[in-house]
Scaffold this motif. Structure first.
Motif, PDB file in Angstrom:
ATOM      1  N   LEU A 125       0.855  -1.180   0.000  1.00  0.00           N
ATOM      2  CA  LEU A 125       0.000   0.000   0.000  1.00  0.00           C
ATOM      3  C   LEU A 125       0.892   1.232   0.000  1.00  0.00           C
ATOM      4  O   LEU A 125       1.851   1.303   0.757  1.00  0.00           O
ATOM      5  CB  LEU A 125      -0.888   0.008   1.248  1.00  0.00           C
ATOM      6  N   THR A 126       0.584   2.186  -0.844  1.00  0.00           N
ATOM      7  CA  THR A 126       1.302   3.450  -0.867  1.00  0.00           C
ATOM      8  C   THR A 126       0.285   4.573  -0.733  1.00  0.00           C
ATOM      9  O   THR A 126      -0.646   4.668  -1.519  1.00  0.00           O
ATOM     10  CB  THR A 126       2.090   3.625  -2.184  1.00  0.00           C
ATOM     11  N   LEU A 127       0.481   5.407   0.307  1.00  0.00           N
ATOM     12  CA  LEU A 127      -0.383   6.566   0.490  1.00  0.00           C
ATOM     13  C   LEU A 127       0.163   7.725  -0.320  1.00  0.00           C
ATOM     14  O   LEU A 127       1.379   7.904  -0.414  1.00  0.00           O
ATOM     15  CB  LEU A 127      -0.423   6.994   1.957  1.00  0.00           C
ATOM     16  N   ASN A 128      -0.739   8.498  -0.897  1.00  0.00           N
ATOM     17  CA  ASN A 128      -0.375   9.672  -1.667  1.00  0.00           C
ATOM     18  C   ASN A 128      -1.140  10.872  -1.135  1.00  0.00           C
ATOM     19  O   ASN A 128      -2.161  10.720  -0.454  1.00  0.00           O
ATOM     20  CB  ASN A 128      -0.718   9.470  -3.150  1.00  0.00           C
ATOM     21  N   LYS A 129      -0.659  12.057  -1.473  1.00  0.00           N
ATOM     22  CA  LYS A 129      -1.338  13.276  -1.046  1.00  0.00           C
ATOM     23  C   LYS A 129      -2.793  13.240  -1.511  1.00  0.00           C
ATOM     24  O   LYS A 129      -3.084  12.895  -2.645  1.00  0.00           O
ATOM     25  CB  LYS A 129      -0.648  14.499  -1.636  1.00  0.00           C
ATOM     26  N   GLY A 130      -3.691  13.579  -0.606  1.00  0.00           N
ATOM     27  CA  GLY A 130      -5.114  13.623  -0.928  1.00  0.00           C
ATOM     28  C   GLY A 130      -5.876  12.373  -0.539  1.00  0.00           C
ATOM     29  O   GLY A 130      -7.100  12.391  -0.501  1.00  0.00           O
ATOM     30  N   ASP A 131      -5.176  11.261  -0.251  1.00  0.00           N
ATOM     31  CA  ASP A 131      -5.868  10.058   0.218  1.00  0.00           C
ATOM     32  C   ASP A 131      -6.544  10.372   1.548  1.00  0.00           C
ATOM     33  O   ASP A 131      -6.035  11.157   2.347  1.00  0.00           O
ATOM     34  CB  ASP A 131      -4.895   8.893   0.392  1.00  0.00           C
ATOM     35  N   ILE A 132      -7.693   9.756   1.798  1.00  0.00           N
ATOM     36  CA  ILE A 132      -8.448  10.011   3.025  1.00  0.00           C
ATOM     37  C   ILE A 132      -8.433   8.767   3.899  1.00  0.00           C
ATOM     38  O   ILE A 132      -8.733   7.669   3.435  1.00  0.00           O
ATOM     39  CB  ILE A 132      -9.901  10.415   2.697  1.00  0.00           C
ATOM     40  N   VAL A 133      -8.072   8.954   5.173  1.00  0.00           N
ATOM     41  CA  VAL A 133      -8.029   7.858   6.141  1.00  0.00           C
ATOM     42  C   VAL A 133      -8.964   8.219   7.298  1.00  0.00           C
ATOM     43  O   VAL A 133      -8.956   9.353   7.781  1.00  0.00           O
ATOM     44  CB  VAL A 133      -6.590   7.642   6.681  1.00  0.00           C
ATOM     45  N   VAL A 134      -9.767   7.248   7.721  1.00  0.00           N
ATOM     46  CA  VAL A 134     -10.666   7.447   8.847  1.00  0.00           C
ATOM     47  C   VAL A 134     -10.698   6.154   9.653  1.00  0.00           C
ATOM     48  O   VAL A 134     -10.458   5.073   9.114  1.00  0.00           O
ATOM     49  CB  VAL A 134     -12.086   7.868   8.361  1.00  0.00           C
ATOM     50  N   ALA A 135     -10.957   6.254  10.959  1.00  0.00           N
ATOM     51  CA  ALA A 135     -11.028   5.064  11.818  1.00  0.00           C
ATOM     52  C   ALA A 135     -12.296   5.138  12.664  1.00  0.00           C
ATOM     53  O   ALA A 135     -12.715   6.221  13.085  1.00  0.00           O
ATOM     54  CB  ALA A 135      -9.793   4.978  12.709  1.00  0.00           C
ATOM     55  N   PHE A 136     -12.894   3.963  12.898  1.00  0.00           N
ATOM     56  CA  PHE A 136     -14.117   3.855  13.688  1.00  0.00           C
ATOM     57  C   PHE A 136     -13.935   2.817  14.772  1.00  0.00           C
ATOM     58  O   PHE A 136     -13.385   1.746  14.519  1.00  0.00           O
ATOM     59  CB  PHE A 136     -15.291   3.391  12.806  1.00  0.00           C
ATOM     60  N   ALA A 137     -14.438   3.112  15.970  1.00  0.00           N
ATOM     61  CA  ALA A 137     -14.459   2.099  17.031  1.00  0.00           C
ATOM     62  C   ALA A 137     -15.512   1.067  16.668  1.00  0.00           C
ATOM     63  O   ALA A 137     -16.573   1.404  16.142  1.00  0.00           O
ATOM     64  CB  ALA A 137     -14.779   2.744  18.375  1.00  0.00           C
TER      65      ALA A 137
END
Length: 170
Positions: A125-137
């Motif tokens: 996996l390679t993250l690039n500028k503009g990618d969106i990351v979110v986490a949920f319990a």
């Protein structure tokens, strides 16, 4: 009796949030407020037009923040006592995101010390500028982290030595 949320409801919620983020990004408006012009108390006089200048040889030229343009792996650390799901909506062109977000599940305190490098079924996996990351319990508490926009929000953090993005949930 404790009720459980069906995984389809969680996935639909994630997709709904990503849809709202996508809409917000598509229709975002920038408003610029100009400073009011000062009131002159001295009568106006005509001044000569300014002459163009060239920058000095030793002038400092600003360079972009390397984290804002860097691509690299994502190292994730769940330092909470909750199970969490981390979801990624990858940006592939200026206004296009992949259709289905990728996601990973973490047990409480999983990757706590050093973090874990995330990968995809197809490979790295390679993250690039503009990618969106979110986490949920995933414990029903409704707690979430993000959304984080890679290279634009303070989190995830770019580690230039390891050439990777680091996301720590506390």
């Amino acid at each position: 009796m404790k009720s459980l949320v069906h995984p389809a409801v969680i996935i639909a919620s994630i997709l709904g949030i990503f849809g709202l983020v996508w809409i917000a990004l598509q229709f975002s408006v920038t408003i610029e407020i100009e400073e009011p012009l000062p009131v002159n108390t001295i009568p106006a006089t005509r001044s000569p037009a300014p002459t163009p200048t060239t920058p000095a040889q030793d002038a400092v030229v600003p360079t972009p923040n390397p984290a804002a343009t860097s691509s690299g792996a994502l190292r994730m650390s769940n330092q909470t006592d909750q199970p969490v799901r981390v979801a990624l909506l990858a940006k592939r062109s200026p206004n296009t995101y992949t259709q289905a977000p990728a996601h990973w599940d973490f047990a409480p305190l999983e990757g706590n010390e050093e973090g874990l490098i995330l990968s995809l079924p197809e490979g790295s996996l390679t993250l690039n500028k503009g990618d969106i990351v979110v986490a949920f319990a995933q414990d029903g508490s409704g707690r979430y982290w993000g959304p984080y926009v890679v290279g634009e929000t303070p989190t995830p953090v770019w580690n230039s030595q390891a050439q990777e993005w680091q996301l720590t949930l506390n």
